[in-house]
Motif scaffolding. Structure first.
Motif: not given
Length: 192
Positions: A95-115
């Motif tokens: 499971v990959a978990i991301y938070q943020g608004i959009s992959p188009d906006e790298p400053e708001t999009w980040a991978r939290v982790g892979v589990y």
């Protein structure tokens, strides 16, 4: 000519038949591409238009393919409240978990982790309870909130299904590991 997709959705050379699952996150429609580690998404508040590919091939060490995605809420910590996350689940039980608004906006999009969670038993083999997701896997019914803090080898005792672990294993042996569907049965106060 480009192949036709879902009404009004352009996946380039792919069609809607090439997509295995659809979900929403942050007012955006997401698609998991069948037999691939690519997700696709539409613009905010859109149900049609050109979909953008989100390739994830380098994210998952075990490979496999995306099986489903889902919105997941997590306690945000000091602020008290919930923080929405976008989850991507593979056939290999990662499971990959991301938070943020959009992959188009790298400053708001980040991978939290892979589990690792154990192999999921189908694209509809999960339950939402409160903000948490519990995913039916070969290990048991795994709450995502536990998977982020425990190694897959220790998840068995943290599963919702721990008290029926033997019956769970028997059911997998009898029914197989694909096309399970999880649902809540409120009258019986059970999840099935």
């Amino acid at each position: 000519t480009q192949a036709s997709a879902a009404p009004g959705v352009d996946f380039g050379s792919l069609t809607s038949a090439d997509m295995i699952f659809v979900w929403t996150y942050k007012n955006r429609v997401w698609f998991a591409q069948k037999d691939s580690l690519s997700a696709w998404y539409l613009d905010v508040d859109s149900v049609g238009g050109t979909a953008t590919e989100f390739p994830m091939g380098g994210i998952f060490p075990s490979g496999g393919a995306l099986l489903f995605g889902a919105r997941w809420s997590l306690e945000s910590g000091a602020d008290g409240g919930l923080s929405d996350q976008n989850t991507f689940v593979t056939t290999q039980g990662e499971v990959a978990i991301y938070q943020g608004i959009s992959p188009d906006e790298p400053e708001t999009w980040a991978r939290v982790g892979v589990y690792r969670i154990g192999s999921p038993l189908g694209k509809r083999a999960y339950l939402r309870g409160g903000g948490d997701l519990a995913i039916a896997t070969t290990v048991g019914l795994v709450p995502l909130s536990k998977a982020i803090s425990l190694d897959v080898t220790a998840l068995n005792v943290a599963t919702v299904s721990y008290k029926i672990a033997d019956a769970w294993t028997d059911a997998i042996r009898l029914r197989g590991t694909e096309n399970w569907q999880a649902m809540i049965w409120p009258q019986g106060k059970l999840a099935a």
